[in-house]
Design a protein around this motif. Structure first.
Motif, PDB file in Angstrom:
ATOM      1  N   UNK A 138       0.831  -1.204   0.000  1.00 14.55           N
ATOM      2  CA  UNK A 138       0.000   0.000   0.000  1.00 14.55           C
ATOM      3  C   UNK A 138       0.867   1.256   0.000  1.00 14.55           C
ATOM      4  N   UNK A 139       1.989   1.211   0.693  1.00 16.53           N
ATOM      5  CA  UNK A 139       2.849   2.396   0.787  1.00 16.53           C
ATOM      6  C   UNK A 139       3.452   2.774  -0.561  1.00 16.53           C
ATOM      7  N   UNK A 140       3.613   1.806  -1.461  1.00 16.72           N
ATOM      8  CA  UNK A 140       4.237   2.117  -2.756  1.00 16.72           C
ATOM      9  C   UNK A 140       3.391   3.101  -3.565  1.00 16.72           C
ATOM     10  N   UNK A 272      -9.479   0.805   1.227  1.00 12.40           N
ATOM     11  CA  UNK A 272      -9.971  -0.578   1.134  1.00 12.40           C
ATOM     12  C   UNK A 272     -10.096  -1.004  -0.328  1.00 12.40           C
ATOM     13  N   UNK A 273     -10.586  -0.112  -1.164  1.00 11.18           N
ATOM     14  CA  UNK A 273     -10.698  -0.440  -2.583  1.00 11.18           C
ATOM     15  C   UNK A 273      -9.356  -0.670  -3.216  1.00 11.18           C
ATOM     16  N   UNK A 274      -8.349   0.150  -2.841  1.00 17.04           N
ATOM     17  CA  UNK A 274      -7.020  -0.028  -3.359  1.00 17.04           C
ATOM     18  C   UNK A 274      -6.438  -1.364  -2.911  1.00 17.04           C
ATOM     19  N   UNK A 279      -4.519  -6.850  -4.076  1.00 23.16           N
ATOM     20  CA  UNK A 279      -4.479  -8.276  -3.737  1.00 23.16           C
ATOM     21  C   UNK A 279      -5.050  -9.183  -4.792  1.00 23.16           C
ATOM     22  N   UNK A 280      -5.807  -8.619  -5.744  1.00 22.77           N
ATOM     23  CA  UNK A 280      -6.453  -9.464  -6.766  1.00 22.77           C
ATOM     24  C   UNK A 280      -5.486  -9.856  -7.861  1.00 22.77           C
TER      25      UNK A 280
END
Length: 280
Positions: A138-140, A272-274, A279-280
């Protein structure tokens, strides 16, 4: 306690307990014959520290002369003391602890797992010089993919003060508060690690390349970072608002920086959407 600040009984008890916890193999000594008590023998500690057995025995018995800083440093090495234990040893002996050589840049497996486990929250770990040591996926989306950046260039403060003078962000009061707080924290680290070449090089570089950094540095503010609310116009996620929490990791003098949105907020939904897309 003596007039010199030496707490003999505490020093003696501390040395005895640290000696008792060590096994000979941990300090490179043979196990030898069966031992009546756990831990190292007094003569073994004296040998490892390069002092006479009689002198060490007197320290453990709470008598004898005031140990010098050289003796304390030798005992810390012989007993494999941690940074906190070494500091305690010096203080009970009535001495100021020696400065640490430099900020810890080791990331323990527990901390790495914690960063990785924050699947819906951007998080990254920095050392006392604000060198980024670890980050999650997420941080990227906020600090970039640092795996493509040379390690020496992964410094938050260097990034911040490289902004050109005409950058509109220099008019952002929240950004300026953030930078002022960061520079004050960096100065505190500068005081803790006066012999660290990387930290000295960073400060010298910024003093020569960034008038804004030089101005803040000249104010001599010292202090640790505090949480702030950040508002970001993210190119992919739109306007975001979150609390930038700075969690201190005492054993390594590191900081875990986490972007925390308000529960149920639009930013929470965007994060949450990100996370679902990542993860998909």
């Amino acid at each position: 306690m003596t007039s010199t600040g030496l707490r003999r009984d505490e020093l003696a008890a501390f040395l005895r307990t640290r000696r008792a916890r060590l096994r000979p193999a941990e300090v490179g000594l043979p196990e030898g014959v069966r031992r009546r008590t756990p831990g190292l023998r007094r003569q073994e500690v004296a040998q490892l520290a390069g002092m006479s057995v009689d002198y060490y025995v007197r320290l453990e018995q709470g008598r004898g002369p005031h140990p010098s800083r050289q003796v304390l440093a030798a005992l810390a090495r012989a007993l494999l003391l941690t940074r906190d234990e070494r500091e305690y040893l010096f203080r009970v002996a009535g001495e100021s602890p020696p400065p640490s050589a430099g900020p810890s840049r080791e990331v323990g497996p527990g901390l790495q797992h914690l960063v990785d486990a924050m699947t819906e929250t951007p998080a990254y770990l920095v050392d006392a010089c604000y060198q980024v040591l670890a980050w999650n996926r997420m941080a990227t989306y906020f600090i970039g993919d640092l795996s493509t950046v040379p390690p020496e260039d992964r410094n938050m403060i260097r990034w911040s003060f490289r902004r050109p003078a005409e950058d509109a962000q220099w008019t952002d009061e929240e950004l300026l508060r953030f930078l002022r707080s960061s520079v004050a924290d960096l100065r505190a680290s500068y005081g803790r690690y006066p012999n660290d070449p990387g930290l000295r090089q960073l400060v010298t570089e910024l003093l020569g390349t960034s008038p804004r950094f030089a101005q803040l540095w000249a104010e001599h503010d010292v202090g640790e970072r505090h949480p702030i609310v950040k508002r970001v116009a993210h190119p992919g996620l739109g306007p975001l608002e979150f609390e930038c929490r700075v969690l201190h990791v005492p054993e390594g003098d590191q900081r875990l920086i986490v972007y925390v949105p308000g529960p149920g907020s639009p930013t929470h939904a965007a994060f949450r959407g990100l996370a679902e897309r990542v993860s998909s």
